[in-house]
Design an enzyme around this catalytic site. Structure first.
Site, PDB file in Angstrom:
ATOM      1  N   HIS A 166       1.807   2.630   0.825  1.00 57.47           N
ATOM      2  CA  HIS A 166       1.114   2.820  -0.453  1.00 57.47           C
ATOM      3  C   HIS A 166       0.143   3.997  -0.445  1.00 57.47           C
ATOM      4  O   HIS A 166      -0.541   4.238  -1.441  1.00 57.47           O
ATOM      5  CB  HIS A 166       0.370   1.535  -0.833  1.00 57.47           C
ATOM      6  CG  HIS A 166       1.282   0.397  -1.175  1.00 57.47           C
ATOM      7  ND1 HIS A 166       1.682   0.108  -2.457  1.00 57.47           N
ATOM      8  CD2 HIS A 166       1.909  -0.517  -0.391  1.00 57.47           C
ATOM      9  CE1 HIS A 166       2.493  -0.935  -2.446  1.00 57.47           C
ATOM     10  NE2 HIS A 166       2.645  -1.334  -1.207  1.00 57.47           N
ATOM     11  N   ASP A 381      -4.351  11.403  -3.019  1.00 53.70           N
ATOM     12  CA  ASP A 381      -4.182  10.008  -3.425  1.00 53.70           C
ATOM     13  C   ASP A 381      -2.704   9.648  -3.369  1.00 53.70           C
ATOM     14  O   ASP A 381      -1.858  10.412  -3.854  1.00 53.70           O
ATOM     15  CB  ASP A 381      -4.707   9.803  -4.848  1.00 53.70           C
ATOM     16  CG  ASP A 381      -5.262   8.400  -5.070  1.00 53.70           C
ATOM     17  OD1 ASP A 381      -4.936   7.513  -4.271  1.00 53.70           O
ATOM     18  OD2 ASP A 381      -6.018   8.208  -6.037  1.00 53.70           O
TER      19      ASP A 381
END
Length: 735
Positions: A166, A381
């Site tokens: 993730h 990110d």
């Protein structure tokens, strides 16, 4: 009914103990939502840490907690305070998190913490293995459990395993600095499907696999032992309906307004030109919050006409507040907010509203629906779901999203205004563009964004991953369709023992011995000599080694042995220690080809030329795999026209390109060998595509075995040289 075992660092539960009273509530995070159809609504079990250390669970409380957890279709992994300190706060968040986000200056490499990381991954493996039943599927999540897939696969090779990361996977140049890089990659390769948010992360991972583990990668498939590991990208979505419906309810005139919304309305009603710019993040150094504040200051100085008309509403959610880097970030953020507000504030206007806290869901909807612009600008990110949540709440299809190029979400949200988060000019220009963007253009962009996010929501993300994971089972079935099993092996041994006249024809490199960086290091060892001698000493058995090796090397290695030898891909044959040529070849061409290969050696570090009597070989085993891939294409292009006119062939072997006469191959040599006698048992084994000529030339009764799991004309496949030797040992047990 087969079940799915979901594994993540934390369970999708909030567990608290207050005055000996146990409270358990479901989590509302993105992963918990995405897994709902698999876990809560399906036949799923979730494995993870409860959030309570072993020290905080006494003998009375422990069974009560476990009962509540099991009632929620979960299983807890017990962690001690030391585990949490060294595995989670330590290695996961002070090593992997900064490294994978490109913050090398914050990355700590502590052996003690690495040991804790391994230990905790093993604890997770124990619980998962206790839970697995035949036919189950395992889906492992995120950077805290990178070793887990292989730990499971080692004990249960039959289980289908998916893994999803993730956060970003860094480029090879960053990842190679990690001391335990091979162990981490090997851990991940226990999965049958490895998922990332974006193609960039997928590409970085494949590059590291090629360069560090030296594995063969074909597009997005990795050949790993007897398996194919598939790597793919699946951009994670959000629970679109949850945010969209909440926004619609919020806009309903009958809905009671929160205190926050009333405050927001007060300022928005000061004039039509009043605008809110929204910034929401965890207070993490990857989010680029100080950069954003400096950029907002630069914007106010560059476009002074917006003073007293725009406000930056900054929500920073506390995160890892006991870690020094985060404490420093908090101080820097506080100081910047104070300085900018001190510089620009007027009696009626404060440029930055700064909240350092978590807000309930209802208040987040207040902020999303009241803000004309969302400023989401992390310096790195993995995905960033806040950007997607903002878009989902814009029910009137107005508003502008300014998004960092460094967020994974940027790859699928091109209608946002994309900026470099390190450029103050990009910030200022983007804010001006957003504030002056016509409503028609806002709606045009937002409409496209919403259509995609609504279609590819978090449940669709989970569904797509599972579909691909199921499809990998078919890949595995094809890859190992000819895998030599115990029954077939026993049958071969029986045929060998009953045969009256046997021929055993064996390739050398990659078959009897593993590959070495320097080919001369692959000399036969004492165990191999002992094994081959057993064949030589058996009645009615002819052993022949057939190789691309040159005559001089084999003569040196096997001078004292009586085995038959075929060298140079079929140019020379030795029988009863006497050498005879099978082909008469010219070698004049070598003088023209060698200088060409030398230029490639000069331009490709880690490569060298092996000059044989009748061929030239360009070895690139230690070269950078990606550079070597380019060079092999170049060499083939350069040599194609030259070899055609000289009756030469270019052979692509295992990390080697060899140029030799077209009239020579192992198949022709095999045919000549088979003409000499009638055999009722023939065993032929080889590993690369030059050995395919042998398999083609073999009669139907022959047992042909390919070493390695790639496409072949052989009847069977076997894993590697170690397994080859094990099979040969079984054939010689009575010798």
């Amino acid at each position: 009914m087969n079940k799915t075992i979901i594994v993540s660092n934390r369970l999708p539960l909030q567990i608290s103990i207050e005055e000996d009273k146990l409270n358990v509530t479901p989590s509302v995070g993105g992963l918990a939502t995405g897994m709902k159809s698999v876990h809560a609504d399906g036949n799923g079990v979730w494995v993870g840490w409860s959030g309570i250390t072993d020290e905080d669970l006494d003998e009375d409380l422990k069974p009560k907690v476990n009962e509540k957890i099991e009632n929620a279709k979960c299983k807890a992994v017990g962690l001690t305070e030391a585990d949490v300190e060294d595995f989670y706060l330590g290695f996961s968040n002070r090593t992997l998190w900064p490294l994978f986000h490109y913050f090398l200056e914050y990355t700590k490499f502590e052996t003690e913490q690495w040991d804790a990381y391994k230990r905790v991954n093993e604890k997770f493996a124990e619980v998962v293995l206790e839970t697995i039943e035949e036919g189950d599927t395992v889906w492992v999540h995120d950077y805290q459990l990178l070793l887990l897939p292989q730990l499971i696969k080692d004990k249960r090779p039959d289980v289908t395993i998916g893994f999803f990361l993730h956060i970003p996977f860094p480029s090879y140049e960053i990842f190679r600095t990690f001391p335990w890089r091979q162990e981490l990659l090997t851990g991940m390769l226990g999965a049958d499907l490895i998922g990332f948010h974006t193609y960039d992360y997928e590409r970085h991972f494949l590059s590291s696999v090629k360069r560090i583990l030296r594995l063969d990668v074909n597009f997005n498939e990795i050949t790993y032992h007897d398996r194919i590991v598939k790597v793919d990208s699946f951009p994670m979505g959000i629970d679109y309906g949850k945010f969209s419906n909440a926004a619609l309810a919020h806009d309903n005139p009958d809905t009671k307004k929160s205190e926050l919304q009333k405050r927001l309305d007060t300022h928005l009603n000061e004039g039509d030109d009043q605008k809110f710019i929204l910034s929401i993040d965890r207070l993490d150094y990857t989010k680029g919050i100080p950069n954003r504040l400096r950029a907002f200051e630069h914007f106010l100085n560059t476009y002074p006409q917006y003073k007293e008309k725009v406000r930056l509403v900054m929500l920073a959610v506390p995160s890892r507040s006991n870690v020094p880097q985060y404490q420093k970030l908090k101080r820097e953020t506080d100081e910047l907010v104070g300085r900018i507000n001190g510089e620009f504030s007027t009696v009626s206007w404060t440029p930055i509203w700064y909240f350092y806290r978590s807000l309930p869901f209802e208040n987040l909807i207040d902020l999303y629906t009241s803000s004309d612009i969302a400023l989401i600008t992390p310096v790195r990110d993995g995905m960033n779901l806040v950007a997607k949540e903002y878009v989902a709440t814009r029910t009137k299809q107005d508003g502008v999203l300014i998004l960092s190029e460094m967020a994974g979400a940027a790859k699928e949200m091109n209608e946002a205004i994309l900026i470099n988060p390190n450029s103050l000019e990009d910030f200022a220009t983007a804010l001006d563009k957003a504030l002056t963007m016509p409503l028609e253009e806002q709606q045009s962009r937002m409409k496209i964004l919403q259509k995609r996010l609504k279609r590819y929501d978090v449940e669709k993300w989970a569904e797509e991953f599972f579909k691909t994971l199921e499809a990998t089972n078919q890949i595995q079935e094809v890859a190992v369709s000819k895998k030599l099993n115990d029954t077939e092996e026993a049958n071969i041994v029986e045929q060998f023992k009953n045969a009256k006249n046997r021929l055993v024809l064996l390739d050398y490199d990659g078959t009897l011995v593993g590959f070495k960086d320097n080919p001369q290091d692959a000399k036969p060892d004492a165990k191999l000599f002992n094994l081959l001698d057993k064949f030589e000493n058996q009645d009615n058995t002819r052993l022949c080694l057939i190789s691309g090796r040159d005559k001089a090397t084999f003569e040196d290695w096997y001078a004292k042995k009586d085995y038959d030898l075929i060298t140079d891909h079929g140019v020379w044959m030795r029988e009863h220690k006497e050498w005879t040529p099978l082909e008469i070849l010219k070698t004049e061409w070598m003088a023209n080809i060698k200088p060409i290969l030398e230029t490639f050696v000069d331009r490709t570090p880690g490569t060298f030329i092996e000059e044989k009597e009748y061929s030239l070989a360009w070895h690139y085993r230690t070269a950078d795999p990606e550079l070597a891939q380019i060079r092999t294409l170049e060499i083939n292009t350069v040599l194609t026209s030259m070899v055609a006119n000289n009756e030469l062939s270019v052979l692509q072997g295992n990390k080697v390109i060899e140029i030799k006469s077209s009239n020579v191959n192992k198949g022709r040599a095999t045919t000549q060998l088979l003409r000499k006698e009638d055999y009722d048992f023939i065993l032929i084994m080889g590993d690369d595509w030059t050995d395919e000529y042998m398999f083609e030339a073999a009669p139907e009764l022959a047992t042909t075995i390919k070493v390695g799991y790639v496409k072949t004309k052989a009847k069977y496949q076997i894993k590697g040289p170690e397994e080859v030797r094990q099979l040969l040992e079984k054939l010689t047990l009575d010798a």
